[in-house]
Design a protein around this motif. Structure first.
Motif, PDB file in Angstrom:
ATOM      1  N   GLU A   1       0.845  -1.188   0.000  1.00  0.00           N
ATOM      2  CA  GLU A   1       0.000   0.000   0.000  1.00  0.00           C
ATOM      3  C   GLU A   1       0.885   1.246   0.000  1.00  0.00           C
ATOM      4  O   GLU A   1       1.716   1.438   0.895  1.00  0.00           O
ATOM      5  CB  GLU A   1      -0.916   0.021   1.226  1.00  0.00           C
ATOM      6  N   TYR A   2       0.691   2.074  -1.012  1.00  0.00           N
ATOM      7  CA  TYR A   2       1.444   3.320  -1.158  1.00  0.00           C
ATOM      8  C   TYR A   2       0.919   4.328  -0.147  1.00  0.00           C
ATOM      9  O   TYR A   2      -0.284   4.638  -0.126  1.00  0.00           O
ATOM     10  CB  TYR A   2       1.294   3.831  -2.590  1.00  0.00           C
ATOM     11  N   GLN A   3       1.812   4.870   0.689  1.00  0.00           N
ATOM     12  CA  GLN A   3       1.398   5.650   1.841  1.00  0.00           C
ATOM     13  C   GLN A   3       1.587   7.158   1.692  1.00  0.00           C
ATOM     14  O   GLN A   3       0.957   7.925   2.417  1.00  0.00           O
ATOM     15  CB  GLN A   3       2.198   5.190   3.078  1.00  0.00           C
ATOM     16  N   GLU A   4       2.449   7.594   0.787  1.00  0.00           N
ATOM     17  CA  GLU A   4       2.856   8.998   0.788  1.00  0.00           C
ATOM     18  C   GLU A   4       1.713   9.947   0.470  1.00  0.00           C
ATOM     19  O   GLU A   4       1.554  10.990   1.109  1.00  0.00           O
ATOM     20  CB  GLU A   4       4.004   9.214  -0.194  1.00  0.00           C
ATOM     21  N   ARG A   5       0.898   9.610  -0.526  1.00  0.00           N
ATOM     22  CA  ARG A   5      -0.198  10.472  -0.960  1.00  0.00           C
ATOM     23  C   ARG A   5      -1.116   9.626  -1.833  1.00  0.00           C
ATOM     24  O   ARG A   5      -0.820   8.470  -2.118  1.00  0.00           O
ATOM     25  CB  ARG A   5       0.320  11.687  -1.720  1.00  0.00           C
ATOM     26  N   PRO A   6      -2.244  10.155  -2.309  1.00  0.00           N
ATOM     27  CA  PRO A   6      -3.097   9.351  -3.183  1.00  0.00           C
ATOM     28  C   PRO A   6      -2.373   8.937  -4.458  1.00  0.00           C
ATOM     29  O   PRO A   6      -1.609   9.709  -5.035  1.00  0.00           O
ATOM     30  CB  PRO A   6      -4.269  10.288  -3.485  1.00  0.00           C
ATOM     31  N   SER A   7      -2.613   7.715  -4.862  1.00  0.00           N
ATOM     32  CA  SER A   7      -2.050   7.218  -6.122  1.00  0.00           C
ATOM     33  C   SER A   7      -3.104   7.311  -7.215  1.00  0.00           C
ATOM     34  O   SER A   7      -4.267   6.973  -7.003  1.00  0.00           O
ATOM     35  CB  SER A   7      -1.599   5.760  -5.964  1.00  0.00           C
ATOM     36  N   HIS A   8      -2.678   7.780  -8.377  1.00  0.00           N
ATOM     37  CA  HIS A   8      -3.543   7.839  -9.545  1.00  0.00           C
ATOM     38  C   HIS A   8      -2.919   7.062 -10.701  1.00  0.00           C
ATOM     39  O   HIS A   8      -3.314   7.194 -11.852  1.00  0.00           O
ATOM     40  CB  HIS A   8      -3.759   9.306  -9.947  1.00  0.00           C
ATOM     41  N   ALA A   9      -1.928   6.224 -10.381  1.00  0.00           N
ATOM     42  CA  ALA A   9      -1.126   5.545 -11.403  1.00  0.00           C
ATOM     43  C   ALA A   9      -1.877   4.383 -12.033  1.00  0.00           C
ATOM     44  O   ALA A   9      -2.672   3.706 -11.379  1.00  0.00           O
ATOM     45  CB  ALA A   9       0.179   5.047 -10.794  1.00  0.00           C
ATOM     46  N   LYS A  10      -1.583   4.155 -13.322  1.00  0.00           N
ATOM     47  CA  LYS A  10      -2.117   3.010 -14.066  1.00  0.00           C
ATOM     48  C   LYS A  10      -0.987   2.465 -14.942  1.00  0.00           C
ATOM     49  O   LYS A  10      -0.968   2.631 -16.164  1.00  0.00           O
ATOM     50  CB  LYS A  10      -3.302   3.416 -14.958  1.00  0.00           C
ATOM     51  N   VAL A  11      -0.002   1.814 -14.306  1.00  0.00           N
ATOM     52  CA  VAL A  11       1.191   1.355 -15.008  1.00  0.00           C
ATOM     53  C   VAL A  11       1.543  -0.061 -14.569  1.00  0.00           C
ATOM     54  O   VAL A  11       1.109  -0.530 -13.510  1.00  0.00           O
ATOM     55  CB  VAL A  11       2.394   2.284 -14.735  1.00  0.00           C
ATOM     56  N   ALA A  12       2.364  -0.729 -15.382  1.00  0.00           N
ATOM     57  CA  ALA A  12       2.830  -2.074 -15.041  1.00  0.00           C
ATOM     58  C   ALA A  12       4.091  -2.379 -15.828  1.00  0.00           C
ATOM     59  O   ALA A  12       4.300  -1.846 -16.927  1.00  0.00           O
ATOM     60  CB  ALA A  12       1.752  -3.116 -15.346  1.00  0.00           C
ATOM     61  N   VAL A  13       4.930  -3.249 -15.265  1.00  0.00           N
ATOM     62  CA  VAL A  13       6.096  -3.785 -15.965  1.00  0.00           C
ATOM     63  C   VAL A  13       6.109  -5.292 -15.791  1.00  0.00           C
ATOM     64  O   VAL A  13       5.719  -5.816 -14.738  1.00  0.00           O
ATOM     65  CB  VAL A  13       7.422  -3.184 -15.448  1.00  0.00           C
ATOM     66  N   VAL A  14       6.545  -5.994 -16.826  1.00  0.00           N
ATOM     67  CA  VAL A  14       6.634  -7.450 -16.806  1.00  0.00           C
ATOM     68  C   VAL A  14       8.020  -7.853 -17.292  1.00  0.00           C
ATOM     69  O   VAL A  14       8.438  -7.438 -18.389  1.00  0.00           O
ATOM     70  CB  VAL A  14       5.552  -8.094 -17.692  1.00  0.00           C
ATOM     71  N   ASP A  15       8.729  -8.641 -16.470  1.00  0.00           N
ATOM     72  CA  ASP A  15      10.093  -9.061 -16.779  1.00  0.00           C
ATOM     73  C   ASP A  15      10.943  -7.843 -17.127  1.00  0.00           C
ATOM     74  O   ASP A  15      10.851  -6.823 -16.443  1.00  0.00           O
ATOM     75  CB  ASP A  15      10.090 -10.129 -17.871  1.00  0.00           C
ATOM     76  N   ASP A  16      11.741  -7.906 -18.181  1.00  0.00           N
ATOM     77  CA  ASP A  16      12.641  -6.775 -18.459  1.00  0.00           C
ATOM     78  C   ASP A  16      12.353  -6.081 -19.777  1.00  0.00           C
ATOM     79  O   ASP A  16      13.176  -5.315 -20.265  1.00  0.00           O
ATOM     80  CB  ASP A  16      14.094  -7.257 -18.451  1.00  0.00           C
ATOM     81  N   HIS A  17      11.169  -6.329 -20.368  1.00  0.00           N
ATOM     82  CA  HIS A  17      10.935  -5.745 -21.696  1.00  0.00           C
ATOM     83  C   HIS A  17       9.516  -5.236 -21.919  1.00  0.00           C
ATOM     84  O   HIS A  17       9.290  -4.474 -22.846  1.00  0.00           O
ATOM     85  CB  HIS A  17      11.242  -6.784 -22.780  1.00  0.00           C
ATOM     86  N   TRP A  18       8.536  -5.601 -21.105  1.00  0.00           N
ATOM     87  CA  TRP A  18       7.131  -5.256 -21.359  1.00  0.00           C
ATOM     88  C   TRP A  18       6.684  -4.216 -20.337  1.00  0.00           C
ATOM     89  O   TRP A  18       6.962  -4.330 -19.149  1.00  0.00           O
ATOM     90  CB  TRP A  18       6.267  -6.503 -21.239  1.00  0.00           C
ATOM     91  N   ALA A  19       5.973  -3.205 -20.798  1.00  0.00           N
ATOM     92  CA  ALA A  19       5.434  -2.185 -19.889  1.00  0.00           C
ATOM     93  C   ALA A  19       4.176  -1.588 -20.487  1.00  0.00           C
ATOM     94  O   ALA A  19       3.961  -1.630 -21.709  1.00  0.00           O
ATOM     95  CB  ALA A  19       6.469  -1.087 -19.633  1.00  0.00           C
ATOM     96  N   THR A  20       3.355  -1.012 -19.639  1.00  0.00           N
ATOM     97  CA  THR A  20       2.178  -0.282 -20.120  1.00  0.00           C
ATOM     98  C   THR A  20       1.969   0.967 -19.270  1.00  0.00           C
ATOM     99  O   THR A  20       2.247   0.981 -18.075  1.00  0.00           O
ATOM    100  CB  THR A  20       0.905  -1.160 -20.097  1.00  0.00           C
ATOM    101  N   VAL A  21       1.509   2.022 -19.939  1.00  0.00           N
ATOM    102  CA  VAL A  21       1.164   3.298 -19.303  1.00  0.00           C
ATOM    103  C   VAL A  21      -0.129   3.769 -19.947  1.00  0.00           C
ATOM    104  O   VAL A  21      -0.292   3.671 -21.162  1.00  0.00           O
ATOM    105  CB  VAL A  21       2.262   4.361 -19.528  1.00  0.00           C
ATOM    106  N   GLY A  22      -1.044   4.295 -19.151  1.00  0.00           N
ATOM    107  CA  GLY A  22      -2.269   4.788 -19.760  1.00  0.00           C
ATOM    108  C   GLY A  22      -3.262   5.303 -18.746  1.00  0.00           C
ATOM    109  O   GLY A  22      -2.911   5.665 -17.621  1.00  0.00           O
ATOM    110  N   SER A  23      -4.526   5.308 -19.158  1.00  0.00           N
ATOM    111  CA  SER A  23      -5.601   5.854 -18.328  1.00  0.00           C
ATOM    112  C   SER A  23      -6.431   4.779 -17.650  1.00  0.00           C
ATOM    113  O   SER A  23      -7.266   5.088 -16.798  1.00  0.00           O
ATOM    114  CB  SER A  23      -6.537   6.716 -19.189  1.00  0.00           C
ATOM    115  N   SER A  24      -6.220   3.508 -17.995  1.00  0.00           N
ATOM    116  CA  SER A  24      -7.127   2.454 -17.557  1.00  0.00           C
ATOM    117  C   SER A  24      -6.765   1.905 -16.186  1.00  0.00           C
ATOM    118  O   SER A  24      -5.668   1.391 -15.970  1.00  0.00           O
ATOM    119  CB  SER A  24      -7.135   1.307 -18.570  1.00  0.00           C
ATOM    120  N   ASN A  25      -7.719   2.008 -15.269  1.00  0.00           N
ATOM    121  CA  ASN A  25      -7.599   1.300 -14.009  1.00  0.00           C
ATOM    122  C   ASN A  25      -7.924  -0.173 -14.225  1.00  0.00           C
ATOM    123  O   ASN A  25      -8.312  -0.579 -15.322  1.00  0.00           O
ATOM    124  CB  ASN A  25      -8.546   1.909 -12.971  1.00  0.00           C
TER     125      ASN A  25
END
Length: 420
Positions: free
Chosen positions: A288-312
């Motif tokens: 659980e991220y504690q510093e402030r509200p999170s609005h992030a929608k990102v992910a990384v898989v292994d060492d080559h795949w990632a996604t960034v966007g608006s989708s929760n």
């Protein structure tokens, strides 16, 4: 997803929070010579909102074609006086779902344009989860958001540009060539193999692309070999998503979830926590991220795949909202995003342990089961509720330019003034 495919030889840069995102966007808009296209869920009348209006107004005044689309619910507080300088300069404001409130409520509250996209001169695109408001800046205070976006150059930009024009009912016009294009050199980052990212632009709608974003997540989870990190602000996924997570852990994949520990909406925390005992039971690390509200929608898989966007990863984003993400195959981008997520996890997050969820009343588990299935089928139930078509109304000029036949435009303008 047949209309789009992986595009190679892109240059992509991660932007974290408004401190990195807004200066980059505003500088690129100031340099625009042909067109600026924006889609955003929220456009507030605050310092960031006024700065955006100013750079768009200046761009429109020098002949740049400016189109900005806002969601009729998320940007309900906009008024005619705020946007009029932009429309007077020749810019156009489009409103998704231009409906007046009924009994004080927006009729299409659960059918929203949730995308966050910027396209400039057909050469640069931004995509992520950051809206145009002060809420993404540190000076906003304890409620400021932790979030991400990406700045992209390369062939995938044309896919994004074409999509944005289709969303407002137009065809993308061929980009005019400038004399300087004949002498412009390939950006230096494109010559570096580490920057030659493969990027896929994906969206979700309520017609042909209902499951595209979720499908890409599922494919990544099923192909994962070592490590998955998902940071998502609203996490309440489908059963098949949970199953893909369980199967990944069973294969020996380390799977970490970074969820909200200090949300701006308490029901978000409650909903996610109903899944904690199950997630921890199958071997998922929950932080659980504690510093402030999170609005992030990102992910990384292994060492080559990632996604960034608006989708929760909740029923609204996965089954109702209009969303947009990019999927990136690139080692350098993956390392940058992973480093940020590792920092967030180790420095600002608390791990949820088995002890945190062990001694719960049997009624809690009954409620968890009922709520899971209710939310699982909620989108199907909502689709049974009749709503007007999700059209886009355009405000092209100031009020005095509106003729009696411009009912669509007038309705949108009236709506912007009437919403509370």
């Amino acid at each position: 997803m047949t209309e789009r495919s992986w595009r190679e030889d892109n240059a992509i840069r991660l932007l974290e929070n408004g401190e990195e995102f807004f200066p980059a966007v505003f500088d690129d808009i100031r340099a625009a010579q042909q067109e600026v296209i924006i889609e955003t869920f929220i456009w507030w009348e605050d310092a960031i909102g006024r700065a955006l209006r100013q750079v768009l107004e200046e761009a429109a005044a020098r002949g740049v074609k400016v189109d900005i689309t806002v969601d009729g619910h998320g940007s309900a507080l906009l008024n005619k006086g705020f946007i009029q300088p932009l429309t007077d300069a020749g810019g156009r404001v489009h409103v998704f779902g231009p409906m007046a409130p009924k009994f004080g409520k927006h009729p299409n509250l659960l059918h929203r344009l949730h995308r966050k996209i910027v396209v400039i001169d057909g050469a640069i695109a931004y995509i992520g989860g950051i809206n145009f408001s002060d809420a993404h800046m540190r000076y906003y205070g304890p409620e400021s958001k932790q979030d991400y976006a990406a700045r992209v150059q390369g062939p995938v930009v044309e896919d994004i540009r074409r999509f944005c024009y289709q969303a407002i009912g137009e065809s993308a016009r061929p980009r005019r060539r400038r004399l300087t294009d004949m002498f412009r050199r390939v950006p230096s980052e494109w010559l570096n193999p580490r920057a030659a990212a493969q990027v896929l632009f994906i969206t979700r709608d309520n017609t042909r692309h209902r499951h595209d974003i979720e499908t890409m997540y599922l494919m990544a989870l099923r192909a994962a070999e070592r490590d998955v990190v998902i940071m998502n602000s609203y996490f309440y996924p489908s059963y098949r998503f949970l199953r893909a997570m369980r199967q990944a852990v069973q294969r020996g994949v380390r799977l970490r979830l970074i969820l909200q520990g200090n949300p701006d909406k308490q029901y978000v925390k409650f909903a996610s926590r109903t899944l904690y005992d199950y997630l921890i039971g199958i071997g998922v690390e929950v932080w659980e991220y504690q510093e402030r509200p999170s609005h992030a929608k990102v992910a990384v898989v292994d060492d080559h795949w990632a996604t960034v966007g608006s989708s929760n990863l909740d029923p609204f984003s996965l089954a109702l909202n209009l969303e947009a993400n990019i999927v990136v195959r690139d080692h350098a981008f993956n390392r940058t995003l992973r480093a940020s997520l590792d920092h967030v996890q180790t420095q600002h997050s608390r791990r949820v342990t088995r002890a945190d969820v062990m001694h719960r009343h049997p009624l809690w588990h009954l409620w968890r089961t009922i709520s899971f299935h209710l939310l699982r089928y909620l989108p199907k139930l909502i689709r049974l509720i009749p709503v007007k078509s999700m059209r886009v109304a355009t405000i092209a000029r100031a009020q005095e330019d509106l003729g009696p036949g411009d009912r669509k435009i007038g309705h949108a303008e009236q709506k912007l003034n009437r919403l509370p």
